[in-house]
Design a protein around this motif. Sequence first.
Motif, mmCIF file in Angstrom:
data_model
loop_
_atom_site.group_PDB
_atom_site.id
_atom_site.type_symbol
_atom_site.label_atom_id
_atom_site.label_comp_id
_atom_site.label_asym_id
_atom_site.label_seq_id
_atom_site.Cartn_x
_atom_site.Cartn_y
_atom_site.Cartn_z
ATOM 1 N N VAL A 1 -4.895 -14.357 -7.685
ATOM 2 C CA VAL A 1 -3.629 -15.015 -7.359
ATOM 3 C C VAL A 1 -3.793 -16.525 -7.199
ATOM 4 O O VAL A 1 -2.972 -17.302 -7.680
ATOM 5 C CB VAL A 1 -3.013 -14.406 -6.071
ATOM 6 C CG1 VAL A 1 -1.735 -15.117 -5.697
ATOM 7 C CG2 VAL A 1 -2.758 -12.912 -6.257
ATOM 8 N N ASN B 1 0.277 -7.527 7.274
ATOM 9 C CA ASN B 1 0.321 -8.164 5.968
ATOM 10 C C ASN B 1 -1.014 -7.943 5.271
ATOM 11 O O ASN B 1 -2.063 -8.288 5.808
ATOM 12 C CB ASN B 1 0.609 -9.663 6.095
ATOM 13 C CG ASN B 1 2.013 -9.918 6.590
ATOM 14 O OD1 ASN B 1 2.965 -9.438 6.017
ATOM 15 N ND2 ASN B 1 2.124 -10.663 7.673
ATOM 16 N N VAL C 1 -3.243 -11.238 0.064
ATOM 17 C CA VAL C 1 -2.385 -11.604 -1.067
ATOM 18 C C VAL C 1 -2.945 -11.107 -2.394
ATOM 19 O O VAL C 1 -2.193 -10.713 -3.287
ATOM 20 C CB VAL C 1 -2.120 -13.129 -1.082
ATOM 21 C CG1 VAL C 1 -3.396 -13.910 -1.346
ATOM 22 C CG2 VAL C 1 -1.056 -13.489 -2.087
ATOM 23 N N GLU C 2 -4.271 -11.060 -2.523
ATOM 24 C CA GLU C 2 -4.866 -10.628 -3.793
ATOM 25 C C GLU C 2 -4.666 -9.141 -4.065
ATOM 26 O O GLU C 2 -4.825 -8.673 -5.192
ATOM 27 C CB GLU C 2 -6.355 -10.982 -3.862
ATOM 28 C CG GLU C 2 -7.213 -10.324 -2.832
ATOM 29 C CD GLU C 2 -7.378 -11.114 -1.545
ATOM 30 O OE1 GLU C 2 -8.274 -10.760 -0.776
ATOM 31 O OE2 GLU C 2 -6.616 -12.076 -1.297
ATOM 32 N N TRP C 3 -4.293 -8.365 -3.043
ATOM 33 C CA TRP C 3 -4.098 -6.927 -3.238
ATOM 34 C C TRP C 3 -2.958 -6.627 -4.202
ATOM 35 O O TRP C 3 -2.921 -5.571 -4.809
ATOM 36 C CB TRP C 3 -3.872 -6.232 -1.897
ATOM 37 C CG TRP C 3 -5.143 -5.952 -1.153
ATOM 38 C CD1 TRP C 3 -6.264 -6.736 -1.122
ATOM 39 C CD2 TRP C 3 -5.433 -4.823 -0.345
ATOM 40 N NE1 TRP C 3 -7.214 -6.154 -0.329
ATOM 41 C CE2 TRP C 3 -6.740 -4.981 0.168
ATOM 42 C CE3 TRP C 3 -4.703 -3.693 0.021
ATOM 43 C CZ2 TRP C 3 -7.340 -4.047 1.002
ATOM 44 C CZ3 TRP C 3 -5.298 -2.762 0.865
ATOM 45 C CH2 TRP C 3 -6.603 -2.943 1.345
ATOM 46 N N VAL C 4 -2.020 -7.542 -4.364
ATOM 47 C CA VAL C 4 -0.903 -7.334 -5.290
ATOM 48 C C VAL C 4 -1.434 -7.029 -6.685
ATOM 49 O O VAL C 4 -0.938 -6.138 -7.369
ATOM 50 C CB VAL C 4 0.022 -8.573 -5.315
ATOM 51 C CG1 VAL C 4 1.062 -8.457 -6.408
ATOM 52 C CG2 VAL C 4 0.686 -8.770 -3.967
ATOM 53 N N GLU C 5 -2.457 -7.751 -7.110
ATOM 54 C CA GLU C 5 -3.039 -7.566 -8.436
ATOM 55 C C GLU C 5 -4.278 -6.680 -8.422
ATOM 56 O O GLU C 5 -4.649 -6.115 -9.437
ATOM 57 C CB GLU C 5 -3.408 -8.919 -9.044
ATOM 58 C CG GLU C 5 -2.234 -9.835 -9.254
ATOM 59 C CD GLU C 5 -1.244 -9.317 -10.291
ATOM 60 O OE1 GLU C 5 -1.675 -8.641 -11.247
ATOM 61 O OE2 GLU C 5 -0.034 -9.568 -10.134
ATOM 62 N N PRO D 1 -1.364 0.750 -7.313
ATOM 63 C CA PRO D 1 -0.187 1.192 -6.549
ATOM 64 C C PRO D 1 -0.304 2.661 -6.148
ATOM 65 O O PRO D 1 -0.773 3.500 -6.920
ATOM 66 C CB PRO D 1 0.970 0.981 -7.538
ATOM 67 C CG PRO D 1 0.483 -0.084 -8.460
ATOM 68 C CD PRO D 1 -0.996 0.158 -8.605
ATOM 69 N N SER E 1 4.829 -1.182 1.398
ATOM 70 C CA SER E 1 5.574 -1.797 0.294
ATOM 71 C C SER E 1 5.548 -3.308 0.461
ATOM 72 O O SER E 1 5.303 -3.820 1.559
ATOM 73 C CB SER E 1 7.023 -1.296 0.253
ATOM 74 O OG SER E 1 7.705 -1.645 1.440
ATOM 75 N N ASP E 2 5.798 -4.009 -0.629
ATOM 76 C CA ASP E 2 5.848 -5.475 -0.611
ATOM 77 C C ASP E 2 4.589 -6.085 -0.003
ATOM 78 O O ASP E 2 4.650 -7.077 0.718
ATOM 79 C CB ASP E 2 7.096 -5.976 0.128
ATOM 80 C CG ASP E 2 8.383 -5.469 -0.495
ATOM 81 O OD1 ASP E 2 8.436 -5.381 -1.734
ATOM 82 O OD2 ASP E 2 9.321 -5.141 0.257
ATOM 83 N N ASN E 3 3.447 -5.446 -0.271
ATOM 84 C CA ASN E 3 2.148 -5.907 0.231
ATOM 85 C C ASN E 3 2.082 -5.938 1.761
ATOM 86 O O ASN E 3 1.399 -6.776 2.356
ATOM 87 C CB ASN E 3 1.774 -7.267 -0.364
ATOM 88 C CG ASN E 3 0.283 -7.391 -0.589
ATOM 89 O OD1 ASN E 3 -0.371 -6.435 -0.984
ATOM 90 N ND2 ASN E 3 -0.258 -8.546 -0.329
#
Length: 129
Positions: free
Chosen positions: A25, A57, A60-64, A68, A90-92
């Motif tokens: 990210v 939270n 942030v890198e977990w999104v990619e 899922p 959801s939503d990281n």
Amino acid sequence: MGETNEIRICWRHRVVILMKINHPVEEGKSLVYGSLDGPENSVYCRGRLKGGKKVINLPVEWVELVRPGSVTVSITPVGSFQDIIIKGVSDNQVKLEARPGVPIDCHYFIIGERQDVPRLEVIQDGSGI
């Protein structure tokens, strides 16, 4: 995702594997992760949630980085029974809820399977590496 560098460290006849990859990210940054041995390629985060907060939270890198639907959350209440449940992931974020009137104070351990590498074939033919 970019190239991966594997670093093997031998310490007292034991091998520790670190990986360094391009941050998925944040451009121009790298991630250096240690190895958690198990039957999958995964990442984890852990910490403590308190002070009336109900949301964890995720990095942030977990999104990619995280497949899922593969996130597992373990919660350990601190101090007293709080009847904590996981409302959703959801939503990281991990959303928690506790018994009404009881502020959440807990340790958490969250793990997710990596999606940027193939799934691990745990049992293979042959011996050794």
